[in-house]
Design an enzyme around this catalytic site. Structure first.
Site, PDB file in Angstrom:
ATOM      1  CB  SER A 162     154.462 114.676  64.151  1.00  0.00           C
ATOM      2  OG  SER A 162     154.092 114.864  62.809  1.00  0.00           O
ATOM      3  CE  LYS A 171     150.430 113.733  62.310  1.00  0.00           C
ATOM      4  NZ  LYS A 171     151.590 114.502  62.621  1.00  0.00           N
TER       5      LYS A 171
END
Length: 181
Positions: free
Chosen positions: A38, A76
């Site tokens: 991701s 993230k």
């Protein structure tokens, strides 16, 4: 005291050294392994990073926190801060209606050949994580850099500031990508 109790002096020095190492390990040099895709192209599966819980998270920092899905530590990028509006239109990020460049996505965008946007259009009011129109107090809005494949705030909601383990500041593996982040 050193001459009267040489063993006590040694034990005190050892205890101070151990406390210092524990402090460094838990707050300054906390290792993190990247799991999943991701954050590509910024980080890849099995990259090794150091994070610090002493760094205050800022916009565009890469932060670690427990995944809302399985509790594992994930990385993230912090995009929205408390009180911010966040949206993407035509592959352009807007925060509080101001356009922001995302140079960390340039490599991935350059590889696109399908004519589709790298990041699908969204706003806080169109994603399925509640009725919030701004990032709530005490929370962050985070995105993965691999926007087409990332499980991020668009899908699991806002991240509580108290859940942030730390901010990534150094990659130490692979060796050909070693350096400050």
């Amino acid at each position: 005291m050193k001459k009267k109790h040489p063993h006590l002096y040694t034990v005190i020095h050892l205890a101070v050294a151990v406390a210092f190492v524990v402090f460094l390990r838990n707050f300054v040099l906390t290792p993190v392994e990247v799991i999943g895709i991701s954050m590509e192209p910024t980080y890849h599966e099995s990259d090794r990073l150091w994070q610090s819980s002493l760094i205050k998270p800022q916009r565009f920092d890469n932060a670690t926190f427990p995944s809302p899905r399985n509790g594992k530590r994930i990385v993230k990028r912090i995009i929205g801060l408390p009180g911010d509006t966040v949206r993407v239109e035509n592959d352009q990020l807007y925060i509080n209606d101001k356009a922001y460049d995302e140079p960390y996505l340039d490599e991935a965008k350059a590889k696109l050949t399908d004519g589709e946007p790298y990041t699908e259009d969204f706003s806080l009011s169109t994603i399925d994580v509640g009725a919030e129109k701004v990032v709530p107090d005490g929370h962050f809005f985070v995105l993965g850099d691999n926007r087409r494949r990332a499980d991020d705030s668009r899908y699991f909601g806002f991240v509580d500031q108290k859940d942030i383990y730390g901010v990534v500041y150094f990659r130490y593996y692979p060796l050909n990508k070693i350096g400050l982040q």
